[in-house]
Design a protein around this motif. Structure first.
Motif, PDB file in Angstrom:
ATOM      1  N   ALA A  92       4.317  -1.271   3.522  1.00  0.00           N
ATOM      2  CA  ALA A  92       3.763   0.074   3.422  1.00  0.00           C
ATOM      3  C   ALA A  92       4.796   0.989   2.785  1.00  0.00           C
ATOM      4  O   ALA A  92       5.923   1.102   3.277  1.00  0.00           O
ATOM      5  N   VAL A  93       4.417   1.643   1.677  1.00  0.00           N
ATOM      6  CA  VAL A  93       5.278   2.634   1.033  1.00  0.00           C
ATOM      7  C   VAL A  93       4.825   4.004   1.517  1.00  0.00           C
ATOM      8  O   VAL A  93       3.681   4.414   1.269  1.00  0.00           O
ATOM      9  N   MET A  94       5.711   4.723   2.210  1.00  0.00           N
ATOM     10  CA  MET A  94       5.326   5.964   2.865  1.00  0.00           C
ATOM     11  C   MET A  94       6.408   7.024   2.722  1.00  0.00           C
ATOM     12  O   MET A  94       7.586   6.692   2.561  1.00  0.00           O
ATOM     13  N   PRO A  95       6.015   8.304   2.815  1.00  0.00           N
ATOM     14  CA  PRO A  95       7.026   9.365   2.846  1.00  0.00           C
ATOM     15  C   PRO A  95       7.914   9.212   4.081  1.00  0.00           C
ATOM     16  O   PRO A  95       7.448   8.783   5.142  1.00  0.00           O
ATOM     17  N   ARG A  96       9.155   9.574   3.933  1.00  0.00           N
ATOM     18  CA  ARG A  96      10.094   9.461   5.055  1.00  0.00           C
ATOM     19  C   ARG A  96       9.702  10.366   6.219  1.00  0.00           C
ATOM     20  O   ARG A  96      10.116  10.153   7.361  1.00  0.00           O
ATOM     21  N   GLU A 125       0.822  -1.204   0.000  1.00  0.00           N
ATOM     22  CA  GLU A 125       0.000   0.000   0.000  1.00  0.00           C
ATOM     23  C   GLU A 125       0.858   1.257   0.000  1.00  0.00           C
ATOM     24  O   GLU A 125       1.955   1.274   0.568  1.00  0.00           O
ATOM     25  N   ALA A 126       0.356   2.297  -0.674  1.00  0.00           N
ATOM     26  CA  ALA A 126       0.935   3.638  -0.592  1.00  0.00           C
ATOM     27  C   ALA A 126       0.122   4.417   0.423  1.00  0.00           C
ATOM     28  O   ALA A 126      -1.102   4.476   0.325  1.00  0.00           O
ATOM     29  N   SER A 127       0.782   5.012   1.414  1.00  0.00           N
ATOM     30  CA  SER A 127       0.034   5.594   2.522  1.00  0.00           C
ATOM     31  C   SER A 127       0.856   6.662   3.235  1.00  0.00           C
ATOM     32  O   SER A 127       2.091   6.653   3.176  1.00  0.00           O
ATOM     33  N   SER A 128       0.136   7.566   3.903  1.00  0.00           N
ATOM     34  CA  SER A 128       0.816   8.517   4.790  1.00  0.00           C
ATOM     35  C   SER A 128       0.839   7.999   6.223  1.00  0.00           C
ATOM     36  O   SER A 128       1.293   8.688   7.129  1.00  0.00           O
ATOM     37  N   GLY A 129       0.335   6.799   6.455  1.00  0.00           N
ATOM     38  CA  GLY A 129       0.478   6.200   7.774  1.00  0.00           C
ATOM     39  C   GLY A 129      -0.711   5.449   8.321  1.00  0.00           C
ATOM     40  O   GLY A 129      -0.660   4.241   8.536  1.00  0.00           O
ATOM     41  N   ASP A 167      10.734  11.344  -1.824  1.00  0.00           N
ATOM     42  CA  ASP A 167       9.792  12.127  -2.612  1.00  0.00           C
ATOM     43  C   ASP A 167       8.392  11.547  -2.453  1.00  0.00           C
ATOM     44  O   ASP A 167       8.109  10.459  -2.981  1.00  0.00           O
ATOM     45  N   PRO A 168       7.496  12.225  -1.743  1.00  0.00           N
ATOM     46  CA  PRO A 168       6.162  11.674  -1.499  1.00  0.00           C
ATOM     47  C   PRO A 168       5.355  11.383  -2.771  1.00  0.00           C
ATOM     48  O   PRO A 168       4.456  10.552  -2.755  1.00  0.00           O
ATOM     49  N   THR A 169       5.686  12.050  -3.869  1.00  0.00           N
ATOM     50  CA  THR A 169       4.930  11.826  -5.101  1.00  0.00           C
ATOM     51  C   THR A 169       5.253  10.477  -5.740  1.00  0.00           C
ATOM     52  O   THR A 169       4.564  10.047  -6.668  1.00  0.00           O
ATOM     53  N   THR A 170       6.291   9.792  -5.255  1.00  0.00           N
ATOM     54  CA  THR A 170       6.676   8.505  -5.844  1.00  0.00           C
ATOM     55  C   THR A 170       6.050   7.304  -5.143  1.00  0.00           C
ATOM     56  O   THR A 170       6.306   6.163  -5.547  1.00  0.00           O
ATOM     57  N   ILE A 171       5.249   7.544  -4.102  1.00  0.00           N
ATOM     58  CA  ILE A 171       4.711   6.404  -3.346  1.00  0.00           C
ATOM     59  C   ILE A 171       3.842   5.503  -4.216  1.00  0.00           C
ATOM     60  O   ILE A 171       3.806   4.284  -4.029  1.00  0.00           O
ATOM     61  N   TYR A 172       3.141   6.071  -5.190  1.00  0.00           N
ATOM     62  CA  TYR A 172       2.252   5.271  -6.043  1.00  0.00           C
ATOM     63  C   TYR A 172       3.060   4.298  -6.912  1.00  0.00           C
ATOM     64  O   TYR A 172       2.773   3.094  -6.951  1.00  0.00           O
ATOM     65  N   THR A 173       4.053   4.839  -7.629  1.00  0.00           N
ATOM     66  CA  THR A 173       4.843   3.998  -8.528  1.00  0.00           C
ATOM     67  C   THR A 173       5.682   2.983  -7.756  1.00  0.00           C
ATOM     68  O   THR A 173       5.864   1.846  -8.210  1.00  0.00           O
ATOM     69  N   GLU A 174       6.188   3.393  -6.593  1.00  0.00           N
ATOM     70  CA  GLU A 174       6.972   2.468  -5.777  1.00  0.00           C
ATOM     71  C   GLU A 174       6.113   1.312  -5.281  1.00  0.00           C
ATOM     72  O   GLU A 174       6.542   0.158  -5.277  1.00  0.00           O
ATOM     73  N   ALA A 175       4.895   1.619  -4.846  1.00  0.00           N
ATOM     74  CA  ALA A 175       3.994   0.565  -4.368  1.00  0.00           C
ATOM     75  C   ALA A 175       3.654  -0.402  -5.497  1.00  0.00           C
ATOM     76  O   ALA A 175       3.660  -1.631  -5.306  1.00  0.00           O
ATOM     77  N   ALA A 176       3.351   0.140  -6.672  1.00  0.00           N
ATOM     78  CA  ALA A 176       3.037  -0.710  -7.817  1.00  0.00           C
ATOM     79  C   ALA A 176       4.234  -1.575  -8.195  1.00  0.00           C
ATOM     80  O   ALA A 176       4.093  -2.772  -8.517  1.00  0.00           O
ATOM     81  N   ARG A 177       5.434  -0.996  -8.144  1.00  0.00           N
ATOM     82  CA  ARG A 177       6.651  -1.746  -8.486  1.00  0.00           C
ATOM     83  C   ARG A 177       6.887  -2.890  -7.504  1.00  0.00           C
ATOM     84  O   ARG A 177       7.152  -4.033  -7.918  1.00  0.00           O
ATOM     85  N   CYS A 215       4.416  -5.692  -8.031  1.00  0.00           N
ATOM     86  CA  CYS A 215       4.729  -6.458  -9.242  1.00  0.00           C
ATOM     87  C   CYS A 215       5.916  -7.381  -9.018  1.00  0.00           C
ATOM     88  O   CYS A 215       5.883  -8.556  -9.385  1.00  0.00           O
ATOM     89  N   GLU A 216       6.966  -6.868  -8.385  1.00  0.00           N
ATOM     90  CA  GLU A 216       8.166  -7.674  -8.157  1.00  0.00           C
ATOM     91  C   GLU A 216       7.911  -8.849  -7.230  1.00  0.00           C
ATOM     92  O   GLU A 216       8.533  -9.910  -7.374  1.00  0.00           O
ATOM     93  N   SER A 217       7.003  -8.678  -6.271  1.00  0.00           N
ATOM     94  CA  SER A 217       6.728  -9.747  -5.298  1.00  0.00           C
ATOM     95  C   SER A 217       5.615 -10.686  -5.762  1.00  0.00           C
ATOM     96  O   SER A 217       5.350 -11.695  -5.099  1.00  0.00           O
ATOM     97  N   GLY A 218       4.980 -10.339  -6.893  1.00  0.00           N
ATOM     98  CA  GLY A 218       3.823 -11.125  -7.325  1.00  0.00           C
ATOM     99  C   GLY A 218       2.629 -10.931  -6.411  1.00  0.00           C
ATOM    100  O   GLY A 218       1.729 -11.762  -6.370  1.00  0.00           O
ATOM    101  N   GLY A 219       2.633  -9.809  -5.680  1.00  0.00           N
ATOM    102  CA  GLY A 219       1.555  -9.546  -4.716  1.00  0.00           C
ATOM    103  C   GLY A 219       0.498  -8.623  -5.279  1.00  0.00           C
ATOM    104  O   GLY A 219       0.283  -8.552  -6.495  1.00  0.00           O
ATOM    105  N   HIS A 220      -0.152  -7.869  -4.385  1.00  0.00           N
ATOM    106  CA  HIS A 220      -1.263  -7.009  -4.788  1.00  0.00           C
ATOM    107  C   HIS A 220      -1.137  -5.641  -4.144  1.00  0.00           C
ATOM    108  O   HIS A 220      -0.949  -5.518  -2.932  1.00  0.00           O
TER     109      HIS A 220
END
Length: 376
Positions: A119-123, A96-100, A145-155, A158-163
């Motif tokens: 959880a993919v979150m801003p630092r 998930e992409a999230s602020s917390g 970069d908080p704007t990258t949470i979407y692409t990072e979560a999708a990546r 995909c790499e883990s074969g998860g959702h």
């Protein structure tokens, strides 16, 4: 008459599958339903304001969920939605992409179902939220970069074969806005015995946009004479999208009020179900957080301060117009998650936030004075 067919010798006929994946799905749904029944509905708190005659404030206290926030409802809905769509199966890695707060709740449900969670979150996410995710067995992937949470979560998914649960896209569609004990149905049910059972206004800040979508749709579906005001914060694109109709507007800097405000207009944000929208400063949100915390006798979070400021703004306009009635908003989460930020004078000074003028203005209004500040 067609000739008799010898199914035993027909090479195209195969035995029906056992649907082993459905067995896991059934167990998962049972676990989610049982958890939902164990978690009693949250309280509706009335705030005594004798200096505002004829106007009643109510707060739906979502901080009492097992994971401590409004996002507990959303996380459960997102898991149900993904499982019933066949996207989440036994062993699936959940991302998930999230602020917390959403990630905290999703980590809880992932552990319940025995699934790994990332959880993919801003630092800049509060340390308290990061610690809560880890307590539930989740892993935190922090980005600068908080704007990258979407692409990072999708990546990562995909790499883990998860959702990738993608709360920002699916919040408005994963929740059953017609009822099924959603937050809107709960509010109106709890208000039914109050002196003014149908609220004049519901006030809500926007994070994914999913809760405001549920509230706005339910109001229309049930034909209630209630209006919805959504409050936006600094460094967020929602208000400009509502005002201009341009859903492609963006904001270059990340919001400081965790859980609300987004740098882009999220797919779950539905401006056409909103009756009115305002935008307030972060200083106003955090001042309102402080004022309400003192009146409740416990700390609440910054997004609840945003809600409360909007509630006062609506009440001031009602008072000026000679209107009476009830107003309802949400306590989104506890302030204990923000001890190192919003309740820390050093952090406020570092951010250049001075809450004192807004604190004085709100206290004056609640004691019978005028609401002096303007908002957009």
């Amino acid at each position: 008459m067609p000739p008799d067919l010898d199914f035993q010798s027909c090479p195209t006929v195969q035995e029906l599958p056992e649907c082993l994946s459905r067995a896991w799905t059934r167990r998962a749904i049972d676990l989610l339903e049982a958890e939902g029944r164990r978690s009693a509905d949250t309280h509706l708190i009335s705030l005594d304001l004798p200096r505002l005659p004829g106007i009643a404030f109510y707060f739906k206290d979502e901080s009492t969920h097992p994971t401590g926030s409004l996002k507990h409802r959303l996380a459960r809905s997102l898991f149900l939605y993904a499982i019933c769509n066949g996207e989440v199966r036994e062993g699936s890695t959940i991302v998930e992409a999230s602020s917390g707060s959403t990630a905290v709740s999703e980590a809880y449900y992932a552990r319940l179902l025995g699934l790994p969670f990332v959880a993919v979150m801003p630092r800049t996410t509060s340390g308290e939220k990061i610690a809560a995710i880890r307590r539930y067995g989740g892993r935190c992937h922090l980005v600068d970069d908080p704007t990258t949470i979407y692409t990072e979560a999708a990546r990562l998914a995909c790499e883990s074969g998860g959702h990738y649960l993608d709360q920002f896209t699916f919040a408005e569609r994963a929740t059953d806005w017609r009822g099924n004990n959603n937050i809107a149905e709960s509010i109106f049910g709890q208000m039914s015995s109050e002196p003014n059972p149908v609220p004049r206004w519901l006030v809500m800040s926007a994070g994914t946009g999913g809760t405001s979508a549920t509230l706005g749709r339910y109001i229309r579906y049930k034909n209630h004479n209630t209006r919805l005001c959504v409050v936006d914060v600094e460094r967020s694109a929602f208000y400009d999208a509502y005002r201009t109709g341009d859903m492609n507007v963006t904001c270059s800097r990340p919001t400081r009020i965790e859980g609300v405000g987004r740098p882009r207009v999220e797919p779950s944000f539905l401006p056409r179900v909103i009756d009115h929208m305002i935008k307030v400063s972060d200083a106003a949100s955090l001042a309102a957080m402080t004022v309400l915390s003192e009146r409740l006798g416990r700390r609440i979070g910054g997004s609840t301060g945003t809600n409360f400021f909007g509630l006062c703004w609506i009440a001031a306009h009602m008072q000026a117009a000679g209107e009476t009635g009830s107003l309802v908003t949400l306590i989104c989460d506890s302030g204990e998650r923000y001890a190192s930020t919003y309740y820390n004078d050093a952090w406020l000074a570092e951010q250049g936030i001075d809450i004192r003028p807004y604190t004085a203005m709100l206290e004056n209004f609640l004691e019978g004075g005028r609401f002096e500040v303007s908002v957009r």
